[in-house]
Design an enzyme around this catalytic site. Structure first.
Site, PDB file in Angstrom:
ATOM      1  N   SER A 138       0.491  -3.710   8.760  1.00 20.37           N
ATOM      2  CA  SER A 138       1.424  -4.786   9.155  1.00 20.37           C
ATOM      3  C   SER A 138       1.032  -6.181   8.696  1.00 20.37           C
ATOM      4  O   SER A 138       1.795  -7.128   8.926  1.00 20.37           O
ATOM      5  CB  SER A 138       1.625  -4.835  10.685  1.00 20.37           C
ATOM      6  OG  SER A 138       2.554  -3.861  11.091  1.00 20.37           O
ATOM      7  N   TYR A 181       4.839  -7.238   6.437  1.00 19.91           N
ATOM      8  CA  TYR A 181       5.320  -7.346   7.828  1.00 19.91           C
ATOM      9  C   TYR A 181       4.774  -8.564   8.561  1.00 19.91           C
ATOM     10  O   TYR A 181       5.123  -8.816   9.717  1.00 19.91           O
ATOM     11  CB  TYR A 181       5.024  -6.049   8.602  1.00 19.91           C
ATOM     12  CG  TYR A 181       5.996  -4.916   8.296  1.00 19.91           C
ATOM     13  CD1 TYR A 181       7.032  -5.070   7.376  1.00 19.91           C
ATOM     14  CD2 TYR A 181       5.879  -3.685   8.909  1.00 19.91           C
ATOM     15  CE1 TYR A 181       7.914  -4.043   7.087  1.00 19.91           C
ATOM     16  CE2 TYR A 181       6.760  -2.641   8.634  1.00 19.91           C
ATOM     17  CZ  TYR A 181       7.772  -2.836   7.722  1.00 19.91           C
ATOM     18  OH  TYR A 181       8.655  -1.805   7.441  1.00 19.91           O
ATOM     19  N   VAL A 216       0.842  -1.214   0.000  1.00 24.51           N
ATOM     20  CA  VAL A 216       0.000   0.000   0.000  1.00 24.51           C
ATOM     21  C   VAL A 216       0.876   1.262   0.000  1.00 24.51           C
ATOM     22  O   VAL A 216       0.502   2.290  -0.592  1.00 24.51           O
ATOM     23  CB  VAL A 216      -0.978  -0.022   1.207  1.00 24.51           C
ATOM     24  CG1 VAL A 216      -0.261   0.164   2.538  1.00 24.51           C
ATOM     25  CG2 VAL A 216      -2.087   1.006   1.041  1.00 24.51           C
ATOM     26  N   ASP A 217       2.058   1.167   0.572  1.00 22.62           N
ATOM     27  CA  ASP A 217       2.996   2.302   0.583  1.00 22.62           C
ATOM     28  C   ASP A 217       3.335   2.687  -0.865  1.00 22.62           C
ATOM     29  O   ASP A 217       3.282   3.852  -1.268  1.00 22.62           O
ATOM     30  CB  ASP A 217       4.253   1.869   1.344  1.00 22.62           C
ATOM     31  CG  ASP A 217       5.187   3.008   1.706  1.00 22.62           C
ATOM     32  OD1 ASP A 217       6.313   2.727   2.141  1.00 22.62           O
ATOM     33  OD2 ASP A 217       4.790   4.182   1.549  1.00 22.62           O
TER      34      ASP A 217
HETATM   35  N1  APR Z   1      -5.295  -0.386  -0.830  1.00 22.79           N
HETATM   36  C1  APR Z   1      -5.616  -0.944   0.363  1.00 22.79           C
HETATM   37  N2  APR Z   1      -4.893  -1.909   0.959  1.00 22.79           N
HETATM   38  C2  APR Z   1      -3.795  -2.337   0.287  1.00 22.79           C
HETATM   39  C3  APR Z   1      -3.387  -1.807  -0.970  1.00 22.79           C
HETATM   40  C4  APR Z   1      -4.199  -0.787  -1.518  1.00 22.79           C
HETATM   41  N3  APR Z   1      -3.905  -0.206  -2.700  1.00 22.79           N
HETATM   42  N4  APR Z   1      -2.244  -2.454  -1.354  1.00 22.79           N
HETATM   43  C5  APR Z   1      -1.964  -3.352  -0.393  1.00 22.79           C
HETATM   44  N5  APR Z   1      -2.889  -3.296   0.591  1.00 22.79           N
HETATM   45  C6  APR Z   1      -2.996  -4.091   1.815  1.00 22.79           C
HETATM   46  C7  APR Z   1      -2.299  -5.423   1.858  1.00 22.79           C
HETATM   47  O1  APR Z   1      -3.068  -6.409   1.179  1.00 22.79           O
HETATM   48  C8  APR Z   1      -2.277  -5.660   3.350  1.00 22.79           C
HETATM   49  O2  APR Z   1      -3.533  -6.152   3.780  1.00 22.79           O
HETATM   50  O3  APR Z   1      -2.362  -3.349   2.842  1.00 22.79           O
HETATM   51  C9  APR Z   1      -2.093  -4.238   3.924  1.00 22.79           C
HETATM   52  C10 APR Z   1      -0.686  -3.946   4.432  1.00 22.79           C
HETATM   53  O4  APR Z   1       0.254  -4.633   3.620  1.00 22.79           O
HETATM   54  P1  APR Z   1       1.648  -3.936   3.163  1.00 22.79           P
HETATM   55  O5  APR Z   1       1.341  -2.875   2.194  1.00 22.79           O
HETATM   56  O6  APR Z   1       2.552  -5.036   2.766  1.00 22.79           O
HETATM   57  O7  APR Z   1       2.166  -3.218   4.505  1.00 22.79           O
HETATM   58  P2  APR Z   1       2.831  -3.849   5.817  1.00 22.79           P
HETATM   59  O8  APR Z   1       2.499  -5.290   5.998  1.00 22.79           O
HETATM   60  O9  APR Z   1       2.472  -2.889   6.903  1.00 22.79           O
HETATM   61  O10 APR Z   1       4.377  -3.767   5.482  1.00 22.79           O
HETATM   62  C11 APR Z   1       4.938  -2.482   5.363  1.00 22.79           C
HETATM   63  O11 APR Z   1       5.801  -2.942   3.208  1.00 22.79           O
HETATM   64  O12 APR Z   1       5.419  -1.764   1.301  1.00 22.79           O
HETATM   65  C12 APR Z   1       6.293  -1.932   2.322  1.00 22.79           C
HETATM   66  O13 APR Z   1       7.288   0.231   2.575  1.00 22.79           O
HETATM   67  C13 APR Z   1       6.416  -0.710   3.178  1.00 22.79           C
HETATM   68  O14 APR Z   1       8.325  -1.565   4.296  1.00 22.79           O
HETATM   69  C14 APR Z   1       6.952  -1.306   4.434  1.00 22.79           C
HETATM   70  C15 APR Z   1       6.188  -2.621   4.531  1.00 22.79           C
END
Ligand code: APR
Length: 174
Positions: free
Chosen positions: A117, A121, A33-34
Site C-alpha cells: 500500500s 495506494y 510490484v503487481d
Molecule cells: N520488488 C519489491 N518491491 C517493489 C517492486 C519490486 N519489484 N516494485 C515496486 N515495489 C514496491 C514499491 O516501491 C512500494 O514500496 O512495492 C511497494 C508497493 O507499491 P505498489 O506496487 O504501488 O503497490 P500498492 O501501493 O499496494 O498499490 C497497489 O498498484 O500496481 C498496482 O495493481 C496494483 O492496483 C494495485 C496498486
C-alpha cells in the site's frame, strides 16, 4: 525464533517459499510490484488468478509462482490511503495477518513482503512499516525467515529505524 530480515531489492528475484504481491481487488495485475510479479510469473500466473474471482481489500489469496523462483505467490489487496480514518490501519494489518495465515497453511518457511500500500495506494511509509513489523514480530516464530523486501534504500532505512533487532541485507541470521 524466526529471523526478520530487511533487504533492498526486487522481490521477484527472491528464492523464498512465498512472495507476497501488493495486488488490486481484481487480481488481474497492474503496475508496481503487481506488474513486476506478473511479468516474472508469466501468463500462467494471471490464468491462476482468474478463477479466484478477485480479492477484497484486507484479504489474501494464494497461487503457484510458475516462472518465479518462489513456488508460491500470496496476493493481498492493501487499502488505498484516505487519511487514516477509513479503517486503513486494520485493513493493512489484515493483509499481513492473512498472508501469514495462508503461508502457515501451505507449509511456507521463508516469506518475503513488499511494502504493501505504500506505492500507488499512498499509505504513509512509516505508519505502514510499523503495522508490518508489528505483525511480523507476532508471526516470526512460525517461520525460519520473514523478509521485508524494500524497493529503495529510503524504505529500508525506515524499517531499520523501527527494527533494531532485524537482520540487515545479506548479514548472517542472528
Ligand atoms: N520488488 C519489491 N518491491 C517493489 C517492486 C519490486 N519489484 N516494485 C515496486 N515495489 C514496491 C514499491 O516501491 C512500494 O514500496 O512495492 C511497494 C508497493 O507499491 P505498489 O506496487 O504501488 O503497490 P500498492 O501501493 O499496494 O498499490 C497497489 O498498484 O500496481 C498496482 O495493481 C496494483 O492496483 C494495485 C496498486
Amino acid at each position: 525464533m524466526g529471523i526478520i530480515r530487511i533487504i533492498t531489492g526486487d522481490i521477484t528475484r527472491l528464492a523464498v517459499d512465498a512472495i507476497v504481491n501488493a495486488a488490486n481487488s481484481t487480481l488481474r495485475g497492474g503496475g508496481g510490484v503487481d506488474g513486476a510479479i506478473h511479468r516474472a510469473g508469466g501468463p500462467d500466473l494471471k490464468d491462476a488468478c482468474r478463477p479466484l474471482g478477485g480479492c477484497p481489500t484486507g484479504e489474501a489469496r494464494i497461487t503457484p509462482g510458475f516462472r518465479l523462483p518462489a513456488p508460491w505467490v500470496i496476493h493481498t489487496v492493501g487499502p488505498v490511503w484516505r487519511g487514516g480514518k477509513a479503517g486503513e490501519p486494520g485493513l493493512l494489518r489484515g493483509c499481513y495477518e492473512q498472508a501469514f495465515a495462508l503461508a502457515r497453511a501451505h507449509g511456507v518457511r521463508t516469506i518475503a513482503f513488499p511494502a504493501i500500500s505504500t506505492g500507488v495506494y499512498g499509505y504513509p511509509k512509516e505508519a505502514a512499516a510499523r503495522i508490518a513489523l508489528g505483525v511480523m514480530r507476532r508471526e516470526r516464530d512460525a517461520f525460519a525467515e520473514v523478509i521485508a523486501c524494500c524497493f529503495s534504500a529510503e524504505d529500508a532505512a525506515i524499517y531499520r529505524a523501527l527494527c533494531p533487532e532485524c537482520v540487515l541485507g545479506d548479514e548472517e541470521g542472528a
